[in-house]
Design an enzyme around this catalytic site. Sequence first.
Site, PDB file in Angstrom:
ATOM      1  N   HIS A 234       0.448  -1.248   0.510  1.00 37.50           N
ATOM      2  CA  HIS A 234      -0.197  -0.324   0.172  1.00 37.50           C
ATOM      3  C   HIS A 234       0.964   1.412   0.027  1.00 37.50           C
ATOM      4  O   HIS A 234       1.887   2.111   1.042  1.00 37.50           O
ATOM      5  CB  HIS A 234      -0.672   0.014   1.349  1.00 37.50           C
ATOM      6  CG  HIS A 234      -1.726   0.759   1.829  1.00 37.50           C
ATOM      7  ND1 HIS A 234      -1.210   1.948   2.372  1.00 37.50           N
ATOM      8  CD2 HIS A 234      -2.806   1.527   0.297  1.00 37.50           C
ATOM      9  CE1 HIS A 234      -2.932   2.493   2.644  1.00 37.50           C
ATOM     10  NE2 HIS A 234      -3.000   2.304   1.055  1.00 37.50           N
TER      11      HIS A 234
ATOM     12  N   HIS B   8      -0.527  10.224  -2.063  1.00 42.34           N
ATOM     13  CA  HIS B   8      -1.884  10.396  -1.749  1.00 42.34           C
ATOM     14  C   HIS B   8      -2.983  11.647  -1.434  1.00 42.34           C
ATOM     15  O   HIS B   8      -3.751  11.640  -2.262  1.00 42.34           O
ATOM     16  CB  HIS B   8      -1.816   9.475  -0.363  1.00 42.34           C
ATOM     17  CG  HIS B   8      -3.511   9.507   0.419  1.00 42.34           C
ATOM     18  ND1 HIS B   8      -3.821   9.975   1.009  1.00 42.34           N
ATOM     19  CD2 HIS B   8      -3.583   8.334  -0.358  1.00 42.34           C
ATOM     20  CE1 HIS B   8      -4.849   9.467   1.481  1.00 42.34           C
ATOM     21  NE2 HIS B   8      -4.600   8.243   0.736  1.00 42.34           N
TER      22      HIS B   8
HETATM   23  O1  G3P Z   1      -6.420   1.301  -2.363  1.00 40.61           O
HETATM   24  C1  G3P Z   1      -6.451   0.702  -1.118  1.00 40.61           C
HETATM   25  C2  G3P Z   1      -6.560   2.267  -0.777  1.00 40.61           C
HETATM   26  O2  G3P Z   1      -5.447   2.772  -1.270  1.00 40.61           O
HETATM   27  C3  G3P Z   1      -7.508   2.786  -0.338  1.00 40.61           C
HETATM   28  O3  G3P Z   1      -7.241   3.516  -0.042  1.00 40.61           O
HETATM   29  O4  G3P Z   1      -6.755   6.638   0.725  1.00 40.61           O
HETATM   30  O5  G3P Z   1      -5.127   4.678   1.047  1.00 40.61           O
HETATM   31  O6  G3P Z   1      -5.775   5.347  -1.437  1.00 40.61           O
HETATM   32  P1  G3P Z   1      -6.393   5.652   0.443  1.00 40.61           P
HETATM   33 MG    MG Z   2      -4.637   4.827  -2.468  1.00 42.29          MG
END
Ligand code: G3P
Ligand code: MG
Length: 223
Positions: free
Chosen positions: A6, A48
């Site tokens: 992630h 992000h």
């Molecule tokens: O794709 C999983 C996750 O990344 C979604 O939430 O806010 O971490 O982009 P976020």
């Molecule tokens: Mg994400």
Amino acid sequence: MLNIAHRGASGKHPENTLLSFQKAIDLNVDMIEMDVRVSGCGTPVIIHDETVSRTTGGRGKVRNKNIASLKKLDAGNGQQIPTLSEALNLIDGRCGINLELASCGSGILTARSLEASHGIWDSIVVSSFLIKELIEFHAQLPRIRLSYLTDDLNLKDMEKISLLPFYSINMNKDFLNKFVVDWLHGLSFQVFSFTVNTKEERRLMGNWGVDGVFTDYPELFHK
Ligand code: G3P
Ligand code: MG
């Protein structure tokens, strides 16, 4: 179960940077997830948040900054905010890629950027909470797999899911249970969950039959 880094190996390295992506590759992950936003000059970049403050200590919105000013920022450990094209070049087919369309306009611009790249498209999945971006992306590049992102899978989500041929539903682990996983499998979707950062949580996801987990600590699940 797929081990999906992630924002790269972001638990130990600065998120969404080439360093965190390389560390994830070194851990032999199945896939790296990263967030795509559009800069002020239209270049897709990997970050992000809507603003640069949390990850770089700078100020202002990504969409109000051109690539030259974004590149001057320190995204952690001397890393720069990568462009999408730099991230694709680094990974170069060594693992799968999950591109999350995170901002307005990212669907079209990501599709254009992929069209101009050297075509490792089978290893790419494109996801978003934003159905408009997914629709625009799919209209440009219909052969790339799509994932629908949601926290809790409510009635509005069900309407949106019917609009495109989704490969997977990616849900917040806190709203998932075995019943939902079985039901989504029955509808022929893969099911991925985020963000799973302990072995205990991962065991639970495995018991429910989840197909892949997004984690900040891919080293915990190192193959
Ligand atoms: O794709 C999983 C996750 O990344 C979604 O939430 O806010 O971490 O982009 P976020
Ligand atoms: Mg994400």
